[in-house]
Design a protein around this motif. Sequence first.
Motif, PDB file in Angstrom:
ATOM      1  N   GLY A  58       0.793  -1.221   0.000  1.00 42.89           N
ATOM      2  CA  GLY A  58       0.000   0.000   0.000  1.00 42.89           C
ATOM      3  C   GLY A  58       0.825   1.271   0.000  1.00 42.89           C
ATOM      4  N   ASP A  59       2.120   1.169  -0.312  1.00 47.09           N
ATOM      5  CA  ASP A  59       2.946   2.361  -0.468  1.00 47.09           C
ATOM      6  C   ASP A  59       3.011   2.706  -1.936  1.00 47.09           C
ATOM      7  N   ILE A  60       3.418   3.923  -2.224  1.00 43.88           N
ATOM      8  CA  ILE A  60       3.493   4.292  -3.626  1.00 43.88           C
ATOM      9  C   ILE A  60       4.958   4.468  -4.004  1.00 43.88           C
ATOM     10  N   ILE A  62       7.253   5.975  -7.240  1.00 49.19           N
ATOM     11  CA  ILE A  62       7.355   6.572  -8.569  1.00 49.19           C
ATOM     12  C   ILE A  62       8.835   6.562  -8.960  1.00 49.19           C
ATOM     13  N   ALA A 129       6.104   9.482  -1.655  1.00 47.05           N
ATOM     14  CA  ALA A 129       6.062   9.627  -3.104  1.00 47.05           C
ATOM     15  C   ALA A 129       7.237  10.468  -3.587  1.00 47.05           C
TER      16      ALA A 129
ATOM     17  N   TYR B 100      -4.423   6.993  -2.080  1.00 47.57           N
ATOM     18  CA  TYR B 100      -3.436   7.368  -3.076  1.00 47.57           C
ATOM     19  C   TYR B 100      -4.004   7.732  -4.434  1.00 47.57           C
ATOM     20  N   TYR B 233       8.322  20.321  -5.260  1.00 49.50           N
ATOM     21  CA  TYR B 233       7.763  19.314  -4.366  1.00 49.50           C
ATOM     22  C   TYR B 233       8.785  18.956  -3.290  1.00 49.50           C
TER      23      TYR B 233
END
Lengths: 640, 298
Positions: A58-60, A62, A129, B100, B233
């Motif tokens: 459940g982590d993202i 990129i 992220a 998410y 960011y």
Amino acid sequence: MSATALNRLKPLFFVLLLLPMAIPFIGLNDYYVHGLFCRILVYTIFVASLDLVVGYIGDISIGHAGLFAFGAYSIAILTGPPVLNTEGSLTFLPQIPFLLAMVVGIVLAALAGLVLGFPSLRASGPYLAVTTIAFGLIINTILTEQETLTNATKGIHVGPITVGDFAFSGQKFVWIAYPAMLLVMWIMHNFGRSFWGRAFEAIKFSSIAAEASGVRRNYFKIAAFVISAAIAGFAGALFAQLDQYVAPGTFGMDFSVLALMALIFGGLRSNLGNFVGMALVVVLPDSVPAFADYRLTVFGILLLLALFFLPTGIAGLLKSIWYKFVGAPDHSAQRAELDEVASSMSGVPFKSVKSDGADVLSLNQATMKFGGLTAVNGLELKIKPGQIHGLMGPNGSGKSTTVNLITGVYIPTSGGVQIFGQDARKMKTYTRAKNGVGRTFQNLQLFGDMTVLDNVMVGLHLSFKSPLWKVMLGLPSVWIEERELRVRAYRLLQFVNMSHLAFSKANSLAYGQARRLEIARALAVNPSLLLLDEPAAGLTGGEIGEFNEIIRNIKKEGIAILLIEHHMDMLMEVSEEITVLDFGKKIASGAPATVQANPAVVKAYLGTDAVTADAASAAGAPKSVANSSEPPDGGTKGGL
Amino acid sequence: MAELLQLIISGTAQGMIYALIAFGYNITFSTSRTINFSLGNLLMVGGVVGFILYMDKATGQPLGRTIWLPIVAVLIVNSLLGLLVYKTSVEPSLKRNSEYSWVLATLAFGLIVRNLVEQLWSTNDYRFSSPLGDSPVRIAGVGVYPQELLIIGVSVFIVFAVELFRRKTIFGKAVSAVSEDKQTAALMGINQNFVLQFSFMLSTAIAGIAGILVAPITFVSASMGLTLGIKAYAVAIIGGLESGYGMLVGGLLLGLSETFTARYLSTGYKDTPGFILLIIVILFMPSGLFGKKVIKKV
């Protein structure tokens, strides 16, 4: 079509699975076989690696393209022939065998995954992220700048894999890529159905409940990142063979985003979804040439639609169509088998405790401060073995803080916590579970998307002994262990009268059922001390009676229970000793009747000095009304 | 010494651009707990719209109009885009309570915007002439581009003005109330939906202004927002997503680290120190340099 008929078709499924191996003989266009099909195969492996982090934990991420690059560049640098790479400044081309280079690539990627995994322990959501983006960009910068190692933008050319005179080039690459993809799918399949997969999902839904069940959150999170990275490295190694050329441009953030899109399109935690999602991303721009220029717009719109209208992805959609066609999965056979095995067993499905007479828990002058607020102040509390000890107090009196001190969520500011005679001040939650502390939660912490049976299986986590490699390969010993413990989980459900709901989703349970499931899950860790944190909150009178019965049955096996409750009547009925808190301090303790008559207790509950035992017992009533209006709020946290 | 001062000024100017975008992240994070990943690409829209109205694409010369026309146009276009990104990408995610999906939804929105600008406008890079002139002026022996000073001035002004608005006006307090506790704010009669929409429109409008500001010191192109958005960011996380002024400090840190690394180490690695700083901050101060520490209740 019935389930048994489907079972008969199983061999046919395996034959179908082998069919793609024949593709190179058919004489299709090279572009379709090599350019599209093989690309889909290799990229699907990459998507699967991402699924482990996004779908299971459940982590993202990129930044997975950076991990992919480790595999690809290991192959390129270590196997690339100097004759093809005369232009750049890269001269170190040792030309070692493919398999060896692949192992190097996988190990390097796994190490990078270890580095990427650590931030995930501290950060989540937007914070994590950005870390993964930065990680990917740093790797991409190195690929572009370290010219003597990577040839920078000139890239590195790679030769085909050869065995003797035979080269796996062109269409023949299917024979490498397809079995590789099947292997990864097999591993993912086994993961998803093992205690590893359950531990991952448990952490995703509630890491605190996972830890209380004995799952070491940090260990499993890091492991997920490392295994995911190793698979991504494997995909990268195959990619270098697919294109026979690598250059930094491939491994940018866009590629990570594209893989994420494919994962969401296809559907999380599904081999089929990984494949279909990636196939769409690869094939779509080619199949409709008019789209080519606008392909990112089309992907973007499709992704938005998929996110909000197809949350389970294409795989989920196909699954629901399939269920409509052949009927939803039928658990009656499995249930009958479980019933039969369970009925042949006697005794309780958890460990009985033989006492040596020492206190199971003692708090010595335990104090917990938050800034200027003292939530618990010099608390003395001892629980004798096999005793039901009640802990009560008005709202804000420090009951929950006490529970958190005992379970290791907080470390006391001063004073001691001893569990089974051991200093437990800094003991981790999962170690306490291992030592025999089970707990339930005031705000239900069930793993909502998992079945009731699987929730208890997470509680049995510490009973699983199979090593990781056996789990990945799905060896028979793993299945035997799984089946044995499944029976125990089922018997635990029988113990709390929940076995009829074994195959329902935990988030579909009624409030009282959810509370009983939490008890079954807590019993699964084989506790010597069981903490029940307001188990009767929101229950009806009848359910409370049933509850008292369960509590007494647990006590019969010698398990000590700390019962935290508002319900005075329930506490009075089952407890042997009661401690009362107010403003973080102990104001009374002793046998129920003594406590009930204590003026300080009456004052704390009624706010007057009216000292009669009757008034004190009546005080339970308004409290319980207030409690039953509490909304059930557990198990609602979702993934993507 | 003169060179050092020059580096500090261009580093600060670069950093203030990051700070402006990061401030945009801060504004919407405080109301919605999400990050609008398309903000970099919306900055690009600001640059491109400004270019179309101020410069002649064929000759590369200014059209000779006043700079106020593009500024007003960018404010309008970007506010509308802010509303659009909220409606299409953020609101559905918030409704679904999914943790998410906004990451992917706003990323997708940004991709769409970039792709459409590439296809409908151009994939090339264009020069944007500064309305203050493109040659450096000498101040105390140091050559300074007036645009850089403008960037610093306008950015600091915007951040302070919005912070003042947030702290001193009743509407600003409503925004803080929504960020603290949506339900209670709604009970107090605050139109939560309006506050959310407004915060997105404000943040994208600021990003559009940042796009016009940065255009003269870089090039205008469909991809100009990509790295700016990511670095901003990073700045937002380093400064602490919750802190408006933290963005200025974070921007300064990143901008200076970049110009100094580019000058004294290597241009190719200029982004790396900032990202390493980011990872260190995440590991040791997860809520950023100026963020509030959150105590988790169980």
